[in-house]
Design an enzyme around this catalytic site. Structure first.
Site, PDB file in Angstrom:
ATOM      1  N   ARG A  17       0.837  -1.206   0.000  1.00 18.13           N
ATOM      2  CA  ARG A  17       0.000   0.000   0.000  1.00 18.13           C
ATOM      3  C   ARG A  17       0.874   1.258   0.000  1.00 18.13           C
ATOM      4  O   ARG A  17       2.048   1.224   0.357  1.00 18.13           O
ATOM      5  CB  ARG A  17      -0.900   0.017   1.245  1.00 18.13           C
ATOM      6  CG  ARG A  17      -2.023  -0.974   1.182  1.00 18.13           C
ATOM      7  CD  ARG A  17      -2.788  -1.049   2.491  1.00 18.13           C
ATOM      8  NE  ARG A  17      -2.008  -1.631   3.555  1.00 18.13           N
ATOM      9  CZ  ARG A  17      -2.404  -1.738   4.815  1.00 18.13           C
ATOM     10  NH1 ARG A  17      -3.584  -1.284   5.169  1.00 18.13           N
ATOM     11  NH2 ARG A  17      -1.628  -2.280   5.722  1.00 18.13           N
TER      12      ARG A  17
ATOM     13  N   LYS B  72       2.401   2.206   7.288  1.00 22.09           N
ATOM     14  CA  LYS B  72       2.777   1.329   8.401  1.00 22.09           C
ATOM     15  C   LYS B  72       3.590   2.059   9.463  1.00 22.09           C
ATOM     16  O   LYS B  72       4.050   3.183   9.266  1.00 22.09           O
ATOM     17  CB  LYS B  72       3.601   0.134   7.892  1.00 22.09           C
ATOM     18  CG  LYS B  72       2.838  -0.811   6.985  1.00 22.09           C
ATOM     19  CD  LYS B  72       1.532  -1.302   7.554  1.00 22.09           C
ATOM     20  CE  LYS B  72       1.697  -2.295   8.688  1.00 22.09           C
ATOM     21  NZ  LYS B  72       0.380  -2.788   9.171  1.00 22.09           N
TER      22      LYS B  72
ATOM     23  N   TYR C 274      -0.408   4.493  10.486  1.00 18.75           N
ATOM     24  CA  TYR C 274      -0.768   3.512  11.514  1.00 18.75           C
ATOM     25  C   TYR C 274       0.478   3.351  12.386  1.00 18.75           C
ATOM     26  O   TYR C 274       1.566   3.082  11.863  1.00 18.75           O
ATOM     27  CB  TYR C 274      -1.112   2.155  10.888  1.00 18.75           C
ATOM     28  CG  TYR C 274      -2.437   2.115  10.161  1.00 18.75           C
ATOM     29  CD1 TYR C 274      -3.629   2.361  10.842  1.00 18.75           C
ATOM     30  CD2 TYR C 274      -2.514   1.807   8.813  1.00 18.75           C
ATOM     31  CE1 TYR C 274      -4.854   2.318  10.177  1.00 18.75           C
ATOM     32  CE2 TYR C 274      -3.738   1.748   8.149  1.00 18.75           C
ATOM     33  CZ  TYR C 274      -4.896   2.012   8.841  1.00 18.75           C
ATOM     34  OH  TYR C 274      -6.117   1.959   8.189  1.00 18.75           O
TER      35      TYR C 274
ATOM     36  N   HIS D 264       0.366   1.888  16.065  1.00 17.90           N
ATOM     37  CA  HIS D 264       0.251   0.746  16.986  1.00 17.90           C
ATOM     38  C   HIS D 264       1.359   0.778  18.049  1.00 17.90           C
ATOM     39  O   HIS D 264       2.082  -0.192  18.261  1.00 17.90           O
ATOM     40  CB  HIS D 264       0.266  -0.587  16.215  1.00 17.90           C
ATOM     41  CG  HIS D 264      -0.915  -0.727  15.301  1.00 17.90           C
ATOM     42  ND1 HIS D 264      -2.206  -0.856  15.761  1.00 17.90           N
ATOM     43  CD2 HIS D 264      -1.008  -0.695  13.948  1.00 17.90           C
ATOM     44  CE1 HIS D 264      -3.035  -0.920  14.732  1.00 17.90           C
ATOM     45  NE2 HIS D 264      -2.348  -0.816  13.618  1.00 17.90           N
TER      46      HIS D 264
ATOM     47  N   GLU E  84      -5.079   4.770  13.648  1.00 16.73           N
ATOM     48  CA  GLU E  84      -6.011   3.831  14.300  1.00 16.73           C
ATOM     49  C   GLU E  84      -6.688   4.421  15.541  1.00 16.73           C
ATOM     50  O   GLU E  84      -7.652   3.847  16.040  1.00 16.73           O
ATOM     51  CB  GLU E  84      -5.299   2.518  14.674  1.00 16.73           C
ATOM     52  CG  GLU E  84      -4.241   2.599  15.768  1.00 16.73           C
ATOM     53  CD  GLU E  84      -2.859   2.974  15.244  1.00 16.73           C
ATOM     54  OE1 GLU E  84      -2.751   3.430  14.088  1.00 16.73           O
ATOM     55  OE2 GLU E  84      -1.883   2.826  15.999  1.00 16.73           O
TER      56      GLU E  84
ATOM     57  N   ASP F  70      -5.665 -12.120  16.609  1.00 18.09           N
ATOM     58  CA  ASP F  70      -4.985 -11.885  17.888  1.00 18.09           C
ATOM     59  C   ASP F  70      -4.355 -13.206  18.292  1.00 18.09           C
ATOM     60  O   ASP F  70      -5.079 -14.194  18.472  1.00 18.09           O
ATOM     61  CB  ASP F  70      -5.995 -11.467  18.961  1.00 18.09           C
ATOM     62  CG  ASP F  70      -6.681 -10.168  18.593  1.00 18.09           C
ATOM     63  OD1 ASP F  70      -5.972  -9.157  18.453  1.00 18.09           O
ATOM     64  OD2 ASP F  70      -7.913 -10.167  18.416  1.00 18.09           O
TER      65      ASP F  70
END
Ligand SMILES: NC(=O)c1ccc[n+]([C@@H]2O[C@H](COP(=O)([O-])OP(=O)(O)OC[C@H]3O[C@@H](n4cnc5c(N)ncnc54)[C@H](O)[C@@H]3O)[C@@H](O)[C@H]2O)c1
Length: 372
Positions: free
Chosen positions: A15, A74, A93, A95, A117, A269
């Site tokens: 992406r 990312k 993103y 995280h 996010e 997960d």
């Protein structure tokens, strides 16, 4: 403002944060955009298209050096830490909860980082996550369609309604953005589709949107067990509470399932709702436990890079425009939803869940903005 669009370095990540259309919108508004060589190639966008949209094409060092706002997909990898600088803004993103070392690098650099996010909206939804969830759900169903084929090691079942043949059963746990993406395709192919959720409101909304071959069930142990016995493909789309130590589907439960059935864990997960889930990659996507094929790819949307880049850029661009047009401080002051995504600011950690998880001091984004 100068905006830099980088080529992603994560393996199998195709992406790109901005499409040529998004770049055109930014340059039209008077902003300068630098795009790294071949940044869009994995999504089918050429450097030529970016140039036509008004971007300057440059190498990675130049893009990072010029950019006021680093526009990515990312999180930041160790090779990229050196590019993180005070007075720059990172929008991607992140995280941070899952990446302590990276979070420390961002804090040490003094960069302002905003995580896609964590940006929410007035309905408490996450507008920069939803487009990827929909694609992950749809891609999860398509993965099942692929891996159930005999030529791909499956039991040779076509996940569709074929005259004279028993209709396959697909069970989806979670009727949120990814669950509805999976349900849309699974029902359209004519399967019998069970959808389980703990939210009655969510089930009602799903019922209104889906055709009659979808059954909406409350998610409890009895309904889950019944579904496990009859299902050919189980698709897990739950937003799982990471602090939970239990599971919904235990290893022992796999024995309830028909031999050769499949679990697609979109939520992915490790040892989460599905005890036997461990993340896999597009290079090596499946494994087997107790005769049940597991598909647990944690970046499904990357397989549909062009669609994913386009839908992601559609969602993120309005925020980039706010930051670029107004400047960071005014944009954060004016938009409390964007402010919720603030992760680091001048060496301070501003995301509560990461602060709690990693035991790092927390400063509220609202307090940061009061100082502006
Ligand atoms: N693998 C990938 O590439 C990929 C891509 C995007 C998102 N995801 C992940 O998919 C997960 C789901 O994302 P989403 O956007 O669809 O979330 P969502 O919040 O839109 O939906 C989650 C649903 O799960 C339901 N739920 C919660 N507990 C449940 C239970 N015990 N039983 C049944 N339903 C339950 C909720 O009520 C909600 O409707 C997230 O963990 C997300 O990170 C994975």
């Amino acid at each position: 403002m100068i905006i830099g669009v980088l080529k992603e370095i994560k393996p199998n990540e195709y992406r790109v944060a901005a499409t040529p259309t998004a770049v055109k919108e930014l340059t039209r508004r008077g902003h300068e955009v630098y795009v790294e060589n071949n940044a869009g190639v994995g999504s089918g966008f050429s450097d030529e298209e970016y140039k036509e949209a008004g971007a300057k094409i440059a190498d990675c060092d130049t893009v990072y050096d010029k950019a006021d706002l680093i526009y990515k997909v990312k999180e930041i990898f160790p090779e990229e830490y050196k590019y993180m600088k005070k007075d720059k803004i990172l929008f991607t993103y992140i995280h941070s909860n899952a990446h302590r070392e990276m979070t420390e690098a961002l804090l040490a650099s003094g960069i302002t980082s905003i995580a896609y996010e964590d940006v929410d909206d007035k309905n408490g939804k996450f507008p920069l996550l939803i487009p990827m969830s929909e694609l992950a759900g749809k891609g999860g169903f398509l993965a099942a369609l692929h891996f159930m084929q005999a030529v791909h090691g499956g039991k040779g079942m076509l996940l569709a309604n074929v005259a004279g043949v028993e209709t396959p059963t697909v069970t989806i746990i979670g009727a949120g953005a990814s669950g509805m993406g999976a349900a849309e395709l699974a029902t359209a192919f004519g399967n019998r589709v069970n959808i389980l959720d703990v939210s009655i409101e969510g089930l009602k909304a799903a019922k209104d949107k889906l055709p009659p071959n979808a059954s909406l069930l409350f998610s409890n142990r009895a309904n889950l067990e019944k579904c496990l016995k009859e299902t050919d493909v189980l698709i897990n789309c739950i937003l799982w509470d990471k602090t939970r130590k239990d599971h919904l589907v235990y290893k022992e439960d796999l024995k309830l399932m028909k031999p050769g059935s499949m679990i697609v864990d979109v939520a992915c997960d490790d040892e989460g709702a599905i005890e036997t889930c461990r993340s896999t990659t597009h290079d090596d996507p499946i494994y087997e436990v107790e005769g049940i094929t597991h598909y647990c790819v944690d970046n499904i949307p990357s397989a549909f890079a062009r669609t994913a880049s386009t839908t992601l850029a559609n969602a993120t661009l309005p925020y980039v425009i706010q930051i670029a047009d107004k400047g960071l401080k005014q944009a954060l002051k004016d938009n409390k939803y964007l402010r919720r995504g603030l992760t680091t600011y001048e060496g301070k950690l501003t995301l509560l869940e990461t602060a709690v998880k990693h035991d790092i001091p927390f400063v509220s984004p609202d307090d940061i903005v009061k100082e502006f």
